[in-house]
Scaffold this motif. Structure first.
Motif, PDB file in Angstrom:
ATOM      1  N   LYS A 107       0.400   3.945  -9.351  1.00 28.92           N
ATOM      2  CA  LYS A 107      -0.995   4.406  -9.356  1.00 28.92           C
ATOM      3  C   LYS A 107      -1.444   4.944 -10.708  1.00 28.92           C
ATOM      4  O   LYS A 107      -2.545   4.662 -11.150  1.00 28.92           O
ATOM      5  CB  LYS A 107      -1.262   5.404  -8.236  1.00 28.92           C
ATOM      6  N   CYS A 112       0.813  -1.220   0.000  1.00 31.08           N
ATOM      7  CA  CYS A 112       0.000   0.000   0.000  1.00 31.08           C
ATOM      8  C   CYS A 112       0.840   1.261   0.000  1.00 31.08           C
ATOM      9  O   CYS A 112       0.457   2.260  -0.593  1.00 31.08           O
ATOM     10  CB  CYS A 112      -0.920   0.024   1.217  1.00 31.08           C
ATOM     11  N   ARG A 113       1.974   1.248   0.701  1.00 35.82           N
ATOM     12  CA  ARG A 113       2.717   2.495   0.886  1.00 35.82           C
ATOM     13  C   ARG A 113       3.909   2.640  -0.044  1.00 35.82           C
ATOM     14  O   ARG A 113       4.406   3.740  -0.231  1.00 35.82           O
ATOM     15  CB  ARG A 113       3.220   2.576   2.328  1.00 35.82           C
ATOM     16  N   PRO A 119       1.826   3.625  -4.591  1.00 33.67           N
ATOM     17  CA  PRO A 119       2.128   4.989  -5.070  1.00 33.67           C
ATOM     18  C   PRO A 119       2.972   4.995  -6.344  1.00 33.67           C
ATOM     19  O   PRO A 119       2.841   5.902  -7.160  1.00 33.67           O
ATOM     20  CB  PRO A 119       2.916   5.601  -3.898  1.00 33.67           C
ATOM     21  N   ASN A 120       3.811   3.980  -6.520  1.00 33.79           N
ATOM     22  CA  ASN A 120       4.649   3.920  -7.718  1.00 33.79           C
ATOM     23  C   ASN A 120       3.870   3.558  -8.972  1.00 33.79           C
ATOM     24  O   ASN A 120       4.268   3.910 -10.075  1.00 33.79           O
ATOM     25  CB  ASN A 120       5.757   2.874  -7.537  1.00 33.79           C
ATOM     26  N   GLU A 144       5.489   7.650 -15.379  1.00 28.43           N
ATOM     27  CA  GLU A 144       4.948   6.658 -14.453  1.00 28.43           C
ATOM     28  C   GLU A 144       4.050   5.652 -15.162  1.00 28.43           C
ATOM     29  O   GLU A 144       3.277   4.944 -14.546  1.00 28.43           O
ATOM     30  CB  GLU A 144       4.189   7.366 -13.327  1.00 28.43           C
TER      31      GLU A 144
END
Lengths: 283, 289
Positions: B203, B195-196, B200-201, B282
């Motif tokens: 998303k 999750c953390r 985030p990488n 990304e």
């Protein structure tokens, strides 16, 4: 020896797997893949052989089935060639040139990906019908597209275009200007540079995009059926014949055509993997 | 002055095409796109609004059309999250671990993209039909998959199967394992690492894939057409409703619902373009501009 081999191998593996969730993620992946994709595909592959090998052959060798397969694969090949040619020019223009509205042109290329095939089908059909915007012009020259095999070609060309453009674009922008400069220094004209240096370098990507457009076109259904007229032996594509056979409850016959199409997809998938390996080696 | 001009002509950039070639190629590119992509879109909206906005709107809020919207939304609401879960799980397994047969697994995941939509529907008929493997047995318990929502969901799941996985696999392989390994070695649990650190990488890549998966799920025609049974107001999805109206010569209705789907496609394309432009770094490398 193997008694020593196994513990060593397993500690090596354990050391590499620092992260958790290997069995969970791979297990779920395999379970889902098997349930949704592999088991139903197996049901398809086994089905026609209830007829026996002779029955399978009899089911796919009728003139109507052969004509539909010829139409689907033949027109898909023609569409792939058209898409490769124009896709090359479009990708070239998008990568190399600057002009107002380029972003819009770039974004529009994906329309056939995003537009539902049935929607594309009725739009193309309206456009190419004898009283449509394009159809009414073509009919003056005696050309009929809607409700003929040419309709199949138009729909497949529409559906395949993004594959060729999107495969060529990243390769073109990655390719540096140095080889072109070298060719120019050695006295090549611009056209010679394009024909002898640029096109050969882009050949793997061109073939990959063409193969993807071909595979998509051969299996296409939604956009074609509204435009093709669907006359048996003339403008009836193979996927439509599958649907017709299903409606007549000829499951084995439908599955036999399905197996032929699936086998063609497999061959295309293998060819694509081979092409990508070749492209990677050449880079 | 004149000398300067000839100088600049003689030393013009050798990697740039002559102006004439540039004009011809640009004209061909724009002409082809206009003919094959813009005209169909234009004719679509023209036909939808041919009898005015009011009639198009009434065609969309007509009960059978609304029912088809509901069926499409329900199928997408089940198929997209499940395929997203699968995609994340497949990408985690492929990107974070080494195991034999990985390349083969990735090829198998891609397989549904190269299968004809009609064949994608056919395989479920062969499993769940009354002449199929499970059909008669399930019918004994009064469970109907074919010609009902479960069949539509399954066919939708099949055709949208690879979307999330094929976006996330190259993205997560590129990003490597270091960050997650650091988190784990500092004592984070697997779930909170995901999750953390991972989420985030990925998303924007995930959003990109879900967007495309959703568009295809709402728009699928061939596969769903084979399994749905075409029961008006019950098992017709939006694209199937378009076909039904069109074949009944209700062109305003057909093009109104088609226009709704086309609007959705345009929104999808716009968001896709924004993501490619704004968060290029990304996304998986093949979408970077």
């Amino acid at each position: 020896m193997s008694a020593f081999g196994i513990p060593i191998a397993s500690t090596a593996l354990r050391r590499r797997r620092v992260l958790p969730g290997f069995s969970l993620s791979l297990g779920f992946t395999l379970f889902y893949l098997t349930g949704i994709v592999l088991v139903p595909l197996l049901a398809l592959v086994i089905r026609p052989f209830e007829l026996g090998l002779g029955g399978f052959w009899a089911a796919i060798s009728t003139p109507r089935v052969l004509a539909s397969l010829r139409l689907s694969f033949g027109m898909a090949l023609a569409a792939a060639v058209i898409d490769s040619f124009f896709g090359f020019i479009i990708a070239w223009v998008l990568v190399r040139y600057r002009f107002p509205g380029k972003g819009l042109l770039d974004a529009l290329i994906d329309l056939p990906f995003a537009l539902p095939t049935a929607v594309a089908g009725i739009a193309l059909s309206t456009l190419y019908a004898p009283n449509g915007w394009i159809g009414s012009i073509l009919i003056q020259y005696g050309i009929r597209v809607a409700y003929t095999p040419w309709g199949v070609l138009v729909a497949m060309t529409f559906i395949g275009l993004p594959f060729t453009v999107r495969t060529l674009q990243p390769v073109m922008s990655e390719q540096g200007a140095d080889v072109e400069e070298a060719a120019a220094t050695l006295g090549a004209t611009r056209l010679q540079t394009i024909a002898r240096v640029i096109v050969p370098m882009l050949l793997p990507a061109m073939l990959t995009g063409g193969a993807m457009a071909f595979a998509r076109g051969a299996g296409e259904y939604g956009s074609v059926i509204f435009l093709a007229g669907n006359l048996p032996m003339i403008s009836e594509i193979a996927p439509l014949l599958i649907v017709t056979k299903l409606e007549q409850f000829d499951y084995a016959g439908a599955a036999a055509i399905g197996v032929v199409m699936l086998a063609a997809s497999f061959v295309m998938l293998l060819a694509l993997n081979g092409l990508q390996a070749w492209a990677a080696k050449r880079r | 002055m004149g000398g300067e001009k000839t100088m600049s002509a003689r030393f013009s950039n050798p990697t740039q095409d002559p102006i004439l070639l540039r004009l011809v190629l640009s004209a061909i590119a724009i002409g082809f796109v206009a003919l094959f992509l813009v005209l169909p879109l234009a004719v679509l909206f023209r036909e939808a609004f041919a009898d005015g906005l009011g009639k198009a709107f009434r065609a969309i809020i007509e009960p059978d059309a609304l029912a088809s919207v509901k069926v499409s939304l329900m199928a997408a609401a089940i198929a997209v999250p499940l395929n997203t879960l699968f995609g994340i799980s497949a990408a985690w397994a492929v990107a974070k671990f080494d195991f034999p047969g990985k390349t083969f697994l990735v090829t198998l995941i891609d397989l549904p993209f190269s299968v004809s939509p009609v064949v994608s529907g056919l395989i479920y008929v062969l499993v769940f039909g009354m002449q199929g493997w499970l059909g008669p047995w399930l019918a004994g318990y009064d469970i109907h998959v074919l010609f009902a929502l479960p069949g539509i969901v399954l066919a939708t799941m099949f055709v949208t199967f690879p979307f999330v996985a094929r976006e996330l696999i190259p993205l997560m392989v590129d990003q490597g394992r270091d960050e997650e390994e650091a988190a784990i070695s500092l004592g984070a649990s697997g779930f909170s690492t995901f999750c953390r650190v991972t989420l985030p990488n990925i998303k924007w890549g995930l959003l990109y894939a879900v967007l495309l998966c959703n568009a295809r799920a709402l728009g699928e025609f061939g596969a769903v057409s084979v399994v749905s049974g075409h029961i008006r107001g019950q098992t017709n999805t939006m694209p199937l409703h378009v076909e039904l109206l069109y074949n009944n010569y209700d062109y305003v209705g057909a093009f109104a619902v088609a226009g709704l789907l086309a609007m959705l496609a345009l929104v999808t394309l716009t968001l896709k373009f924004i993501l490619e432009w704004r968060y290029a770094d990304e996304l998986a490398a093949s979408h970077r501009r």
